[in-house]
Design an enzyme around this catalytic site. Structure first.
Site, PDB file in Angstrom:
ATOM      1  N   GLY A 239       8.893  -1.184   7.323  1.00 14.00           N
ATOM      2  CA  GLY A 239       8.322  -2.341   8.004  1.00 14.00           C
ATOM      3  C   GLY A 239       7.964  -2.168   9.462  1.00 14.00           C
ATOM      4  N   GLU A 273      12.963   3.243   4.720  1.00 18.06           N
ATOM      5  CA  GLU A 273      11.786   3.437   3.869  1.00 18.06           C
ATOM      6  C   GLU A 273      10.513   3.227   4.680  1.00 18.06           C
ATOM      7  OE1 GLU A 273      13.843   1.476  -0.148  1.00 18.06           O
ATOM      8  OE2 GLU A 273      12.439   0.291   1.047  1.00 18.06           O
ATOM      9  N   PRO A 274      10.306   3.980   5.736  1.00 15.75           N
ATOM     10  CA  PRO A 274       9.099   3.757   6.542  1.00 15.75           C
ATOM     11  C   PRO A 274       7.853   4.250   5.817  1.00 15.75           C
ATOM     12  CG  PRO A 274      10.235   5.718   7.316  1.00 15.75           C
ATOM     13  CD  PRO A 274      11.087   5.137   6.218  1.00 15.75           C
ATOM     14  N   GLY A 275       6.779   3.521   5.945  1.00 20.59           N
ATOM     15  CA  GLY A 275       5.505   3.940   5.371  1.00 20.59           C
ATOM     16  C   GLY A 275       4.466   3.991   6.476  1.00 20.59           C
ATOM     17  N   ARG A 312      -8.273  -3.336   3.767  1.00 16.10           N
ATOM     18  CA  ARG A 312      -7.412  -4.073   4.702  1.00 16.10           C
ATOM     19  C   ARG A 312      -8.156  -5.143   5.513  1.00 16.10           C
ATOM     20  NH1 ARG A 312      -4.517  -2.573   8.340  1.00 16.10           N
ATOM     21  NH2 ARG A 312      -2.712  -3.776   7.689  1.00 16.10           N
ATOM     22  N   TYR A 316      -6.649  -8.709   4.707  1.00 20.16           N
ATOM     23  CA  TYR A 316      -5.708  -9.241   5.715  1.00 20.16           C
ATOM     24  C   TYR A 316      -6.404  -9.591   7.018  1.00 20.16           C
ATOM     25  CZ  TYR A 316      -2.807  -6.237   2.707  1.00 20.16           C
ATOM     26  OH  TYR A 316      -2.228  -5.601   1.652  1.00 20.16           O
ATOM     27  N   CYS A 343     -21.368  -5.730  -3.061  1.00 21.83           N
ATOM     28  CA  CYS A 343     -22.026  -7.040  -3.205  1.00 21.83           C
ATOM     29  C   CYS A 343     -21.059  -8.195  -2.994  1.00 21.83           C
ATOM     30  CB  CYS A 343     -22.666  -7.128  -4.577  1.00 21.83           C
ATOM     31  SG  CYS A 343     -23.958  -5.923  -4.738  1.00 21.83           S
ATOM     32  N   GLU A 344     -20.515  -8.285  -1.813  1.00 18.65           N
ATOM     33  CA  GLU A 344     -19.616  -9.386  -1.459  1.00 18.65           C
ATOM     34  C   GLU A 344     -19.691  -9.590   0.046  1.00 18.65           C
ATOM     35  OE1 GLU A 344     -15.994 -10.230  -3.000  1.00 18.65           O
ATOM     36  OE2 GLU A 344     -16.071  -8.829  -4.681  1.00 18.65           O
ATOM     37  N   TYR A 372      -2.067   2.562   3.535  1.00 16.85           N
ATOM     38  CA  TYR A 372      -2.672   1.509   2.710  1.00 16.85           C
ATOM     39  C   TYR A 372      -4.198   1.568   2.782  1.00 16.85           C
ATOM     40  CZ  TYR A 372       2.177   0.072   3.132  1.00 16.85           C
ATOM     41  OH  TYR A 372       3.544   0.077   3.136  1.00 16.85           O
TER      42      TYR A 372
HETATM   43  N1  LLP Z   1       9.984  -0.580   1.269  1.00 18.20           N
HETATM   44  C1  LLP Z   1       9.573  -1.566   0.449  1.00 18.20           C
HETATM   45  C2  LLP Z   1      10.474  -2.084  -0.574  1.00 18.20           C
HETATM   46  C3  LLP Z   1       8.263  -2.088   0.595  1.00 18.20           C
HETATM   47  O1  LLP Z   1       7.849  -3.063  -0.206  1.00 18.20           O
HETATM   48  C4  LLP Z   1       7.402  -1.556   1.594  1.00 18.20           C
HETATM   49  C5  LLP Z   1       6.043  -2.070   1.765  1.00 18.20           C
HETATM   50  C6  LLP Z   1       7.899  -0.514   2.404  1.00 18.20           C
HETATM   51  C7  LLP Z   1       9.198  -0.059   2.220  1.00 18.20           C
HETATM   52  C8  LLP Z   1       7.073   0.136   3.475  1.00 18.20           C
HETATM   53  O2  LLP Z   1       6.698  -0.742   4.476  1.00 18.20           O
HETATM   54  P1  LLP Z   1       5.969  -0.190   5.798  1.00 18.20           P
HETATM   55  O3  LLP Z   1       6.940   0.704   6.552  1.00 18.20           O
HETATM   56  O4  LLP Z   1       4.770   0.585   5.372  1.00 18.20           O
HETATM   57  O5  LLP Z   1       5.636  -1.393   6.549  1.00 18.20           O
HETATM   58  N2  LLP Z   1      -0.858  -3.300   1.999  1.00 18.20           N
HETATM   59  C9  LLP Z   1      -0.275  -3.900   3.176  1.00 18.20           C
HETATM   60  C10 LLP Z   1       1.188  -3.530   3.340  1.00 18.20           C
HETATM   61  C11 LLP Z   1       2.050  -3.860   2.137  1.00 18.20           C
HETATM   62  C12 LLP Z   1       3.479  -3.405   2.301  1.00 18.20           C
HETATM   63  C13 LLP Z   1       4.215  -3.490   1.015  1.00 18.20           C
HETATM   64  N3  LLP Z   1       5.548  -3.010   1.066  1.00 18.20           N
HETATM   65  C14 LLP Z   1      -1.118  -3.515   4.390  1.00 18.20           C
HETATM   66  O6  LLP Z   1      -2.093  -2.805   4.243  1.00 18.20           O
HETATM   67  O7  LLP Z   1      -0.826  -3.966   5.490  1.00 18.20           O
END
Ligand code: LLP
Length: 420
Positions: A239, A273-275, A312, A316, A343-344, A372
């Site tokens: 997050g 769990e960083p993404g 995105r 969003y 086409c949107e 993402y």
């Molecule tokens: N752990 C869990 C259980 C999650 O559901 C997520 C993201 C993460 C970790 C990783 O979160 P991060 O560190 O990336 O913030 N598609 C959206 C974001 C959806 C996030 C879903 N869950 C966007 O493009 O902003």
């Protein structure tokens, strides 16, 4: 910090002129910097070096096999959310003992696949799921390691579509019922409780929601202990936000400085769990201006990437910085919507953006597209998905080739009667 920089007039990724890549692979394409990806992972890891921890990269942000390998080689694990992600994780060579599996809708088959692969744990989101995991584990004659994903009812103060930690959200088990659910879990023969999991949302730009949520789960862990339920892992989810425009999210070190003291006197292994924070600013989308169009009070740059390639902004209303591949040396500016060929009307990357006076065939990039971006892309309008390219130093590597028209119809069959 990232490795996309101008040298003189030209935009480079590390030591490669992006124009050269475009000439070889065509546009549009995703481009990632190895150096940035690896650094971001190491910085996060380093921030928590003083406590036992594990970084399980959230592969929903970017699941390209080569990119996963960068983190796996540095000792990382993976956070998965589907059987397909587990398949990718194992193919990339992940250690199953560093895989954690979240998601509100795991199917029986996915649970079985996870158990057969001996993943570290399931992050369980409901009591029905708990019963099913117990049943599948019994069938397989094994024990399932689980954490319960608790919903701490904390507002992460982010976009409503990506906030998950309020009790009105579908995620996790209400923290008020957590003790009861843990007792239920304890009573199940094929379940082994190993942790607590929480994830409250994405693109969080303050430390306070993390701190508040952690305080709540530490209290929960204490009450569990009093009930004789000992856990080893606290999973704080992902997050942490990034800078797309002018956000000033905390550095992982700032987060660590607030989190670590709360854990003093405990010996939990902390899972993250960083993404986005790892991959977001390590990737860009390179696209070409196909046409410019100026009507009554409105100008458009029509580019060859569309919302199917990067959804995105449409979904969003997210801000992605747009830069020309060749830096502008004049002061003449235009105000345009940057739009794709789909086409949107929702197919846009920017609205009323002030940009240099770009012309047909010029290349531009969407910054901060590494998270993402490709993973949310689709074949809408029967558009082949774009290639992904990784730069390392002076070299670049095609890590996913452009899809072909044949790929688009793979798996489709026309029943005999339709030929008559
Ligand atoms: N752990 C869990 C259980 C999650 O559901 C997520 C993201 C993460 C970790 C990783 O979160 P991060 O560190 O990336 O913030 N598609 C959206 C974001 C959806 C996030 C879903 N869950 C966007 O493009 O902003």
């Amino acid at each position: 910090m990232h490795d996309f920089k101008y040298r003189e007039r030209d935009l480079y990724c590390e030591d490669v002129l992006i124009q050269d890549i475009a000439e070889e692979v065509g546009t549009p394409f995703y481009l990632y910097s190895y150096n940035t990806l690896r650094n971001h992972f190491l910085v996060f890891d380093e921030a928590f070096k003083d406590i036992p921890h594990m970084i399980c990269f959230a592969m929903k942000a970017n699941s390209n096999l080569s990119i996963l390998r960068i983190f796996l080689r540095e000792g990382g694990g993976l956070d998965i959310v589907s059987g397909g992600e587990l398949y990718r994780a194992l193919l990339a060579g992940a250690d199953p003992q560093k895989i954690v599996y979240a998601g509100v809708g795991k199917t029986r088959e996915e649970i079985r696949y996870g158990l057969e692969s001996d993943i570290l744990m399931f992050n369980v989101e409901s009591s029905q799921e708990l019963f099913l995991i117990d049943k599948v584990a019994e069938d397989l004659g094994c024990k399932a390691r689980v954490a319960l994903r608790v919903n701490p009812d904390i507002d992460p103060m982010t976009h409503p579509y990506i906030s998950t930690g309020l009790k009105t959200h579908k995620f996790g088990i209400d923290i008020k019922n957590a003790l009861k659910e843990y007792k239920l879990a304890e009573s199940l023969e094929y379940i082994e409780i190993v942790g607590i999991h929480k994830h409250i949302g994405s693109q969080i730009t303050q430390t306070s929601p993390f701190v508040e949520a952690l305080k709540k789960i530490i209290l929960l862990a204490k009450s569990l202990k009093e009930e004789g339920i000992d856990i080893r892992y606290l999973n704080l989810g992902g997050g942490l936000g990034i800078t797309y425009k002018d956000e000033t999210p905390p550095h992982p070190r700032d987060l660590a400085a607030e989190v670590i003291p709360l854990l003093s006197g405990t010996d939990y292994t902390i899972i993250f769990e960083p993404g986005r924070v790892i991959v977001g600013n390590a990737g860009i989308l390179v696209t070409k201006v196909l046409y410019t169009k100026f009507g009554e009070g409105k100008g458009f740059l029509i580019v060859d990437a569309g919302m199917n390639d990067m959804i995105r902004p449409s979904l969003y209303n997210s801000y992605q910085e747009i830069l020309p591949l060749k830096r502008d040396t004049t002061s003449h500016k235009i105000v345009v919507d940057v739009v794709g060929p789909i086409c949107e009307s929702g197919d846009f990357f920017a609205k009323d953006r002030v940009l240099p006076d770009l012309k047909r065939d010029q290349l531009i990039v969407l910054m901060s597209a590494g998270a993402y971006g490709f993973t949310m892309s689709s074949n809408y309008n029967s558009r082949p998905r774009v290639p992904e390219v990784l730069v390392k130093g002076k070299e670049f590597f095609m890590i996913r080739k452009r899809e072909s028209y044949e790929d688009l119809v793979k798996g489709e069959e026309i029943p005999e009667f339709l030929y008559l």
